[in-house]
Design a protein around this motif. Structure first.
Motif, mmCIF file in Angstrom:
data_model
loop_
_atom_site.group_PDB
_atom_site.id
_atom_site.type_symbol
_atom_site.label_atom_id
_atom_site.label_comp_id
_atom_site.label_asym_id
_atom_site.label_seq_id
_atom_site.Cartn_x
_atom_site.Cartn_y
_atom_site.Cartn_z
ATOM 1 N N GLU A 26 0.865 -1.173 0.000
ATOM 2 C CA GLU A 26 0.000 0.000 0.000
ATOM 3 C C GLU A 26 0.907 1.230 0.000
ATOM 4 N N MET A 27 0.563 2.230 -0.818
ATOM 5 C CA MET A 27 1.439 3.396 -0.945
ATOM 6 C C MET A 27 0.639 4.685 -1.060
ATOM 7 N N PRO A 28 1.209 5.792 -0.554
ATOM 8 C CA PRO A 28 0.592 7.105 -0.769
ATOM 9 C C PRO A 28 0.951 7.617 -2.170
ATOM 10 N N GLU A 73 -8.619 2.935 -2.048
ATOM 11 C CA GLU A 73 -7.940 4.040 -1.384
ATOM 12 C C GLU A 73 -8.489 4.176 0.029
ATOM 13 N N GLU A 91 -2.989 11.926 4.243
ATOM 14 C CA GLU A 91 -2.644 11.332 2.954
ATOM 15 C C GLU A 91 -3.616 10.216 2.582
ATOM 16 N N ARG A 134 -3.812 6.582 0.800
ATOM 17 C CA ARG A 134 -2.995 5.427 0.430
ATOM 18 C C ARG A 134 -3.787 4.535 -0.515
ATOM 19 N N TYR A 135 -3.052 3.938 -1.432
ATOM 20 C CA TYR A 135 -3.665 3.088 -2.451
ATOM 21 C C TYR A 135 -3.099 1.680 -2.349
ATOM 22 N N LYS A 136 -3.966 0.705 -2.634
ATOM 23 C CA LYS A 136 -3.515 -0.687 -2.672
ATOM 24 C C LYS A 136 -4.264 -1.419 -3.778
#
Length: 113
Positions: A30-32, A62, A68, A70-72
Motif C-alpha cells: 500500500e502506498m501514498p 484508497e 494522505e 494510500r492506495y492498494k
C-alpha cells in the motif's frame, strides 16, 4: 438496463501502460500518491488521474491515513481478464501443439535433397 457500479471496465483500465505499471507497483505494498509518483516521470496530478481510473474500475482501493490517501491493489476484478483470456487459451494451446509436432516430425524437406 442494469447500470454497472464501475465507471470504467477492467479492460479500459489496463489498456494504458502507465496504469499497468501502477498495478504492478501496488501489488507489493500500500502506498501514498507521493511515493507512487516518484516512480513515474509524470506529475503527481497525472498519476492521480490514472489512480482514479483504476479505482473506478475497482482495481485499487484508497483509504485515508491522516492527511494522505494510500492506495492498494484489489486483484479480484482481474479475474474478469483471466476468464476472458482463458477462453482463447484453447486456441493457443492447439497452435503450440501443432507447431511442436511439426518441428519434432521426422519428415524430410524435399528441398533439402
Amino acid at each position: 438496463m442494469v447500470a454497472s457500479s464501475a465507471k470504467h471496465d477492467v479492460f479500459q483500465a489496463i489498456a494504458d501502460p502507465t496504469r499497468r505499471k501502477l498495478l504492478k507497483l501496488l501489488s507489493h505494498d500500500e502506498m501514498p500518491v507521493t511515493a507512487i509518483s516518484s516512480h513515474f516521470p509524470t506529475s503527481r496530478t497525472a498519476v492521480s488521474k490514472h489512480l482514479r481510473i483504476l479505482a473506478d474500475a475497482g482495481l485499487v482501493k484508497e483509504r485515508k491515513v491522516g492527511r494522505e490517501t494510500r492506495y492498494k491493489l484489489e486483484p479480484e476484478p482481474l479475474n474478469e481478464l483471466k476468464d476472458w483470456l482463458q477462453f482463447f487459451e484453447l486456441y493457443w494451446q492447439n497452435k503450440l501443439t501443432a507447431l511442436k509436432l511439426f518441428v519434432e516430425s521426422d519428415v524430410e524437406d524435399p528441398s533439402q535433397k
